[in-house]
Enzyme design. Sequence first.
Site, PDB file in Angstrom:
ATOM      1  N   GLU A   1     -29.274 -28.782 -13.641  1.00  0.00           N
ATOM      2  CA  GLU A   1     -28.339 -28.192 -13.729  1.00  0.00           C
ATOM      3  C   GLU A   1     -28.544 -26.732 -14.395  1.00  0.00           C
ATOM      4  O   GLU A   1     -27.539 -26.314 -15.244  1.00  0.00           O
ATOM      5  CB  GLU A   1     -27.183 -29.131 -14.755  1.00  0.00           C
ATOM      6  CG  GLU A   1     -27.578 -29.387 -16.041  1.00  0.00           C
ATOM      7  CD  GLU A   1     -28.385 -30.901 -16.112  1.00  0.00           C
ATOM      8  OE1 GLU A   1     -28.366 -31.367 -17.309  1.00  0.00           O
ATOM      9  OE2 GLU A   1     -28.578 -30.973 -15.133  1.00  0.00           O
ATOM     10  N   ASN A   2     -29.646 -26.319 -14.436  1.00  0.00           N
ATOM     11  CA  ASN A   2     -29.929 -24.958 -15.127  1.00  0.00           C
ATOM     12  C   ASN A   2     -28.705 -24.158 -15.249  1.00  0.00           C
ATOM     13  O   ASN A   2     -28.157 -23.840 -14.117  1.00  0.00           O
ATOM     14  CB  ASN A   2     -31.216 -24.368 -14.304  1.00  0.00           C
ATOM     15  CG  ASN A   2     -32.414 -25.524 -14.321  1.00  0.00           C
ATOM     16  OD1 ASN A   2     -32.833 -26.017 -15.217  1.00  0.00           O
ATOM     17  ND2 ASN A   2     -32.638 -25.648 -12.856  1.00  0.00           N
TER      18      ASN A   2
ATOM     19  N   GLU B   1     -23.811 -31.453 -10.730  1.00  0.00           N
ATOM     20  CA  GLU B   1     -24.572 -30.576 -11.246  1.00  0.00           C
ATOM     21  C   GLU B   1     -23.542 -29.262 -11.876  1.00  0.00           C
ATOM     22  O   GLU B   1     -24.084 -28.721 -12.794  1.00  0.00           O
ATOM     23  CB  GLU B   1     -25.707 -29.702 -10.530  1.00  0.00           C
ATOM     24  CG  GLU B   1     -26.670 -30.990  -9.965  1.00  0.00           C
ATOM     25  CD  GLU B   1     -27.302 -31.860 -10.876  1.00  0.00           C
ATOM     26  OE1 GLU B   1     -27.512 -31.304 -12.063  1.00  0.00           O
ATOM     27  OE2 GLU B   1     -27.520 -33.056 -10.876  1.00  0.00           O
TER      28      GLU B   1
END
Length: 885
Positions: free
Chosen positions: A271-272, A305
């Site tokens: 999930e940057n 995400e």
Amino acid sequence: MRTDVAQPIRLADYRPPDYLIDRVDLDIRLDRQATRVVARLKLRPNPQGRPGADLVLDGDGLKVKRLLLDGAPLDINANFVTPDRLTIAGPPHEPFSLEIETELNPAANTQLMGLYRSGSAYCSQCEAEGFRRITYFLDRPDVLSVYSVRLEAERAEAPILLSNGNRSAAGAIEGTTRHFAVWHDPFPKPCYLFALVGGDLGAIHDMFVTASGREVQLGIYVEHGKEPSATYAMDALKRAMRWDEEVFGREYDLDVFNIVAVSDFNMGAMENKGLNVFNDKYILASPETATDTDYAQIEAVIAHEYFHNWTGNRITCRDWFQLCLKEGLTVFRDHEFSADMRSRPVRRIADVRTLRAQQFPEDAGPLAHNVRPDSYYEINNFYTATVYEKGAELIRMLKVLIGAKAFRAGMDLYFARYDGTAATVEQFIACFAEVSGRDLKQFFRWYSQAGTPLVEIEAHYDKAAQALTLDVKQSCKKTPGQDEKLPFLIPIELGLLSHDGKIFDLVTGPQDGASPHELATGVIELAEPQRRLTFHALPQRPVVSLLRGFSAPVSLSYAASEDDLIAQTAHDSDSFNRWQASQTYATRLLLRSVERIRAGGEAESDPRFIEALRHVLRTSAADPAFAAQVITLPGEADVAREIGTNVDPDAIFAARKALREAIGTGLAAELRALCESLAEDGAYSPDATAAGRRALRNAALDLYAAANADGLTLAETQFTRARFMTDKIAGLGILALHAGPPRERALEVYYEIYKNEPLAIDKWFALQAAIPETGALARIRTLMDHPAFSLSNPNRARALIGAFAAGNQTQFNAPEGSGYDFVAAIVLQLDEKNPQVAARILGAFKSWRALEPRRRGLAEAALRRIIAHGRLSPDVKDIVERSLN
């Protein structure tokens, strides 16, 4: 590969960082063998840290080229610099800067942590401790920094350069063939959320308008030629963004949201902030190459995400012990999203199936741990079903206890109070205690005590008094490090029904044990070791519908009569308990059959169970997906879990095979009719209704083929004629269970059709790995030499080795121990290159202590051979040591 002796990290030892890093400026010049990273850090002493402490930065195998402290060079050959640590003694007492230049070799990075190559692209993965493989840093989640990133690369090699946040500049570098892009993320984040991608990628683009009217540019980047297969993922993303606004009031905060799909990835997705990186398995889908299950998983993982933007990114976890705070909460959110997008009852059944199959065995074995652990050796090994699936169940339980309105108010307070911080589970729970006015200290034991509680219930009906008394008690077996358990707070959603489905009111007297709130909500709270409840005004003995909606993650022991189970299967207004009644009945049959088979007898069948399923099939038009769940028998691992000790996988397989044949014989006409009536010739749609019809048809065909010779002909015809993957792989899966030329011919045809589709070939490997025959291991060894197989690709390794170890119960647990020996050898081989994947495959041994003595001894011997190897990664060493303790 690190092989150092890890020391335990303990929650009780947490202390704030001595220094904070307010700003990070990265200048990264990409090169396959010699990427240069210049990190310019703005640091200051933490008022909550230790005054005058040394600055100690984490590294992992780094090659340092240059160091400057406040612009002054430092000797990189001094003993304060090692590949795994950088120590600055007595740094300035005021804010200061540190410049670090490191050199990386992405092409040689087989661990897929830090910066590595996936195909022709550069890619990063930093959770949990991968950023330290890029530069020296305070690699911990409670250090939040604002990042600016300049990426530079050869334009021909990497025309696409992506990082977190919004792009602020881009262009050619004069006089060279290189170009650059600058990205800035204004939201402080921990370093595990840093990401970059550079490569020659195709893309699809779209736009989303937020509730406040802002335009967000969306992009999904894939290999060239795969763009059409990303359209469903884009649709799922937009639906997730809208749903989060409507259900949780959370709006996206950047100007762009990008996703990149790569083929080499240790997990499902990451999930940057603003740049999610996905295993391409959870992005790419077309009707010809993806099943209905694939579409549903893409929808769920995309949502998961994206939802992390608030539950994980905007509010992150203070330390890795709080991992459940972002993961369990976000799994709950993606479950709710999927339930709203599809069938809520079917989604609930699927979630509980996963919990019982993956997490309950974890709780019952040597790898059991708290949802919030007290200590760990290797954090990568705590991305578990306990943290994710059980963590989500705790959030669901909390909502059941305080009600939907208070739950939403608690979430709103949590977002408002802790936005931009690194929070703890205590802070999260305190928000719900505050808005609901409830003392949730006992509820918190779910986070601090491992194990699956057992709820035992006895019912006594007094016909003369028209009263039902329930004696309810709870217990929990000891788990590693926890011999004694305090009582949990367990919400038990209750219904009392007549045999034709009428719901009786819950009526008690002042001394009968239930509070007005419990009667109004139908949720009985078991907070003591035992409790007695009496209900009145019941003119007949009711069917007791317990734990409705699976209101708590517990094991339930209740001796419901078979008449009651049949009535529930037909009439319970709670869909989950309708399904559960059928599963309980089937499990009882299977358990009795296992005992008979082990004693030298034959399996047991029951005409009444067959008739109950006949009723389900005849009424299946109302919800085909639900009917498909009901006629799907408990799996071999489910039965093993119910047996608990002295498990014989061969006897379980034989019992299940016999019951499938009995159903296929007894319901032949109904099953065949469904196969014909649910056939479809139109265009494919992944929607829940169409997927439900296919699920029922394929479940019916599977049972029909188990007992009827012409069923294999139907399966072969379906495989040959199917235009879409759902039906093609279902037909092939049925053929795979029956040795002979049709199976081998179909496997060859499938490979020829899909040999250029990696995700479809993963299915081909996985299906063969699960064939429950004595020749399975020889087939797998042959497949390992297949040109399409690569042990270094995580998806391929999981498809063949992981599917065998986790999904082929009889052959992994072969009585001579060959399955254990094979997997142990592969784990050692994999550990040299990718410890995370090796450790996850090793998890297949988690229930070895439950096996019968001969298999148990062979499994233990295989584990001891691994530990005797000596040169093990911390990941594998941790799993094998805990498995043997």
